[in-house]
Design a protein around this motif. Sequence first.
Motif, PDB file in Angstrom:
ATOM      1  N   GLU A  15     -22.184   7.484 -15.196  1.00  0.00           N
ATOM      2  CA  GLU A  15     -21.581   7.390 -16.525  1.00  0.00           C
ATOM      3  C   GLU A  15     -22.658   7.296 -17.610  1.00  0.00           C
ATOM      4  O   GLU A  15     -22.513   7.878 -18.696  1.00  0.00           O
ATOM      5  N   CYS A  17     -25.577   8.740 -17.481  1.00  0.00           N
ATOM      6  CA  CYS A  17     -26.070  10.103 -17.645  1.00  0.00           C
ATOM      7  C   CYS A  17     -25.076  10.979 -18.405  1.00  0.00           C
ATOM      8  O   CYS A  17     -25.475  11.826 -19.212  1.00  0.00           O
ATOM      9  N   ARG A  18     -23.788  10.772 -18.144  1.00  0.00           N
ATOM     10  CA  ARG A  18     -22.774  11.565 -18.856  1.00  0.00           C
ATOM     11  C   ARG A  18     -22.851  11.295 -20.357  1.00  0.00           C
ATOM     12  O   ARG A  18     -22.831  12.223 -21.167  1.00  0.00           O
ATOM     13  N   ARG A  19     -22.966  10.033 -20.715  1.00  0.00           N
ATOM     14  CA  ARG A  19     -23.033   9.688 -22.136  1.00  0.00           C
ATOM     15  C   ARG A  19     -24.341  10.146 -22.773  1.00  0.00           C
ATOM     16  O   ARG A  19     -24.358  10.574 -23.925  1.00  0.00           O
ATOM     17  N   GLU A  22     -23.973  13.651 -23.724  1.00  0.00           N
ATOM     18  CA  GLU A  22     -23.217  13.827 -24.962  1.00  0.00           C
ATOM     19  C   GLU A  22     -24.082  13.534 -26.186  1.00  0.00           C
ATOM     20  O   GLU A  22     -23.967  14.197 -27.209  1.00  0.00           O
ATOM     21  N   LEU A 179     -28.363  15.253 -11.466  1.00  0.00           N
ATOM     22  CA  LEU A 179     -28.486  14.636 -12.789  1.00  0.00           C
ATOM     23  C   LEU A 179     -29.929  14.301 -13.154  1.00  0.00           C
ATOM     24  O   LEU A 179     -30.182  13.840 -14.270  1.00  0.00           O
TER      25      LEU A 179
END
Length: 230
Positions: A15, A17-19, A22, A179
């Motif tokens: 999470e 890395c996802r943010r 963005e 990632l």
Amino acid sequence: MPRESKRAKRERGVEVCRRMGELYPDVESALSFDGPFTLVICVLLSAQTTDVAVNKVTPELFRRWPTPQAMAAAEVLEVEDVIHSLGFYHTKARHCVECAQAIIASFGGEVPGTMEELVTLPGVGRKTANIVLNKAFGVVDGIAVDTHVYRIASRLRLVDAPTPAQAEPQLLDVLPRELWGPVNEQWIHFGRETCTSQRPKCDACALVDLCPSAFKANGKPNARPRRRSS
């Protein structure tokens, strides 16, 4: 804080890395380079100094010695004169020349494209090699854990290692391989803009709900917004 399971830590790392993706979807290197050799030298020079400072000296450096062949024949004192504004310039100048000489002697004048070969070059450790592989060859063999990545990973408690070098295998174990690629550049930007060393901006942080160290950087209370009295 209760002990976190490995699965929960991995989910939290994904999470993060996802943010980060963005926040910094198209982040590029702040160093100015035009190929594997100039990238090796730029990263070598960037140790314990800023990319801005490196970019100020490299135009003249690469004007005079643009190739491994030219740099290998340079006088160390002349290289020192060009890069003297950087920290540890004596050692860095010597490494620039010795690195170029090793590229000529061991790799036919071409920067090698594997981790095992890159770390044989003077001044090149695993962190530098990771950046060169990623940026110059499109190879992701690890994560370049610099001071920013180490600070953020430690505050997020994704790692508990005493040094950046020891933190890398722990971070690789937490984050899925797919990632790894953008972590260094994205986390560097985040470390400069938000998760700074002395006064992290926890009140404006996109990861605040994922961070066990929020408002407690370095183990001390930090920058929690105060309510205004009515």
